[in-house]
Design an enzyme around this catalytic site. Structure first.
Site, short mmCIF file in Angstrom:
data_model
loop_
_atom_site.label_atom_id
_atom_site.label_comp_id
_atom_site.label_asym_id
_atom_site.label_seq_id
_atom_site.Cartn_x
_atom_site.Cartn_y
_atom_site.Cartn_z
N HIS A 114 -1.74 -5.61 1.86
CA HIS A 114 -3.03 -6.29 1.80
C HIS A 114 -2.80 -7.61 1.10
O HIS A 114 -1.99 -7.70 0.19
CB HIS A 114 -4.05 -5.47 0.99
CG HIS A 114 -5.26 -6.28 0.60
ND1 HIS A 114 -6.35 -6.39 1.43
CD2 HIS A 114 -5.51 -7.06 -0.48
CE1 HIS A 114 -7.24 -7.20 0.85
NE2 HIS A 114 -6.76 -7.62 -0.31
N TYR A 148 -12.38 -2.71 -2.01
CA TYR A 148 -12.78 -2.72 -0.59
C TYR A 148 -14.30 -2.74 -0.41
O TYR A 148 -14.80 -2.30 0.63
CB TYR A 148 -12.16 -1.52 0.13
CG TYR A 148 -10.70 -1.71 0.48
CD1 TYR A 148 -10.27 -2.83 1.20
CD2 TYR A 148 -9.74 -0.77 0.13
CE1 TYR A 148 -8.94 -3.01 1.54
CE2 TYR A 148 -8.40 -0.94 0.46
CZ TYR A 148 -8.00 -2.06 1.17
OH TYR A 148 -6.69 -2.23 1.51
N PHE A 187 -14.64 3.42 8.59
CA PHE A 187 -13.32 3.77 8.06
C PHE A 187 -13.23 3.67 6.54
O PHE A 187 -12.17 3.91 5.96
CB PHE A 187 -12.22 2.91 8.71
CG PHE A 187 -12.38 1.42 8.51
CD1 PHE A 187 -11.98 0.79 7.33
CD2 PHE A 187 -12.92 0.62 9.52
CE1 PHE A 187 -12.11 -0.57 7.15
CE2 PHE A 187 -13.06 -0.75 9.35
CZ PHE A 187 -12.66 -1.35 8.16
N GLU A 205 -10.01 -10.82 -6.70
CA GLU A 205 -9.09 -9.68 -6.60
C GLU A 205 -8.06 -9.69 -7.72
O GLU A 205 -7.71 -8.64 -8.26
CB GLU A 205 -8.41 -9.69 -5.22
CG GLU A 205 -9.38 -9.37 -4.09
CD GLU A 205 -8.74 -9.43 -2.71
OE1 GLU A 205 -7.53 -9.72 -2.60
OE2 GLU A 205 -9.47 -9.18 -1.72
N LYS A 244 0.83 -1.20 0.00
CA LYS A 244 0.00 0.00 0.00
C LYS A 244 0.88 1.26 0.00
O LYS A 244 2.11 1.17 0.14
CB LYS A 244 -0.96 -0.08 1.20
CG LYS A 244 -1.91 -1.31 1.06
CD LYS A 244 -3.09 -1.24 2.00
CE LYS A 244 -2.86 -2.03 3.26
NZ LYS A 244 -4.10 -2.12 4.09
N ARG A 282 3.98 -6.86 9.15
CA ARG A 282 3.37 -5.85 10.02
C ARG A 282 4.00 -5.86 11.41
O ARG A 282 4.16 -4.82 12.05
CB ARG A 282 1.87 -6.09 10.11
CG ARG A 282 1.15 -5.79 8.79
CD ARG A 282 -0.21 -6.41 8.76
NE ARG A 282 -0.98 -6.08 7.58
CZ ARG A 282 -2.00 -6.80 7.15
NH1 ARG A 282 -2.39 -7.88 7.80
NH2 ARG A 282 -2.65 -6.44 6.06
N ASN A 299 -1.02 -0.33 7.61
CA ASN A 299 -0.47 -1.67 7.89
C ASN A 299 0.25 -2.27 6.69
O ASN A 299 0.41 -3.47 6.59
CB ASN A 299 -1.56 -2.60 8.45
CG ASN A 299 -2.68 -2.86 7.46
OD1 ASN A 299 -2.66 -2.35 6.34
ND2 ASN A 299 -3.63 -3.68 7.84
#
Ligand code: CMP
Length: 153
Positions: A116, A50, A58, A127, A10, A103, A113
């Site tokens: 993914h 997502y 969030f 995905e 990310k 992490r 974090n």
């Protein structure tokens, strides 16, 4: 079972110059890179990725974060790749992530974090389809495979 899984490094991972170190961990484990790209994600793709979190408080922050700067998307292949990568990433909440995991070694906050990864075979298929075209996924052998992978039956 040989599997493919989607990994995102990310924006926090890219900005913190951890891309190479994170990819090296997966490669060191023996996983094979079959797809790889650096992209600045549009909100539409982020929202679809997502979608299961759409109702969460969030969600908007998550989409804003993932679209805020480039990220690296990768498809990794190997025996039990989905579970292996999730274990290597560590728990979603970094204070619960084991030392030695990505992490657990590099992150402190759930919203930052670093990585993914797909959490099931169904989600991995969906995905990978969302992030990569078939032409972007390469089938190839590696010289080391006979030292890393059990012979095919
Ligand atoms: P990821 O594996 O990318 O999947 C969903 C993401 O939502 C998760 O990692 C976290 O980065 C993020 N997330 C989960 N819970 C929270 C939270 N309470 N606050 C902010 N972000 C969260």
């Amino acid at each position: 079972m040989n599997e493919r899984t989607l990994v995102l490094i990310k924006p926090d991972g890219v900005q913190r110059l951890l891309t190479g170190r994170i990819l090296a961990r997966y490669e060191d484990r023996g996983l094979k890179l079959v797809g790889l790209k650096l992209i600045r994600v549009e909100a539409d793709l982020a929202e679809r990725h997502y979608a299961v979190h759409r109702e969460k408080a969030f969600f908007r922050g998550l989409v804003d974060f993932i679209t805020s700067a480039p990220l690296v998307a990768a498809v990794l292949e190997g025996p039990n790749a989905i579970a292996v990568v999730r274990a290597m990433n560590g728990a979603t909440r970094p204070h619960e992530a084991a030392p030695g995991s990505i992490r657990g070694d590099f992150a402190l906050e759930t919203a930052q974090n670093l990585v993914h990864a797909s959490d099931s075979a169904d989600n991995a298929a969906a995905e990978i389809d969302l992030w990569f075209t078939p032409a972007e996924l390469l089938d190839y052998g590696r010289e080391i495979d006979r030292w890393v992978l059990a012979p095919e039956e």
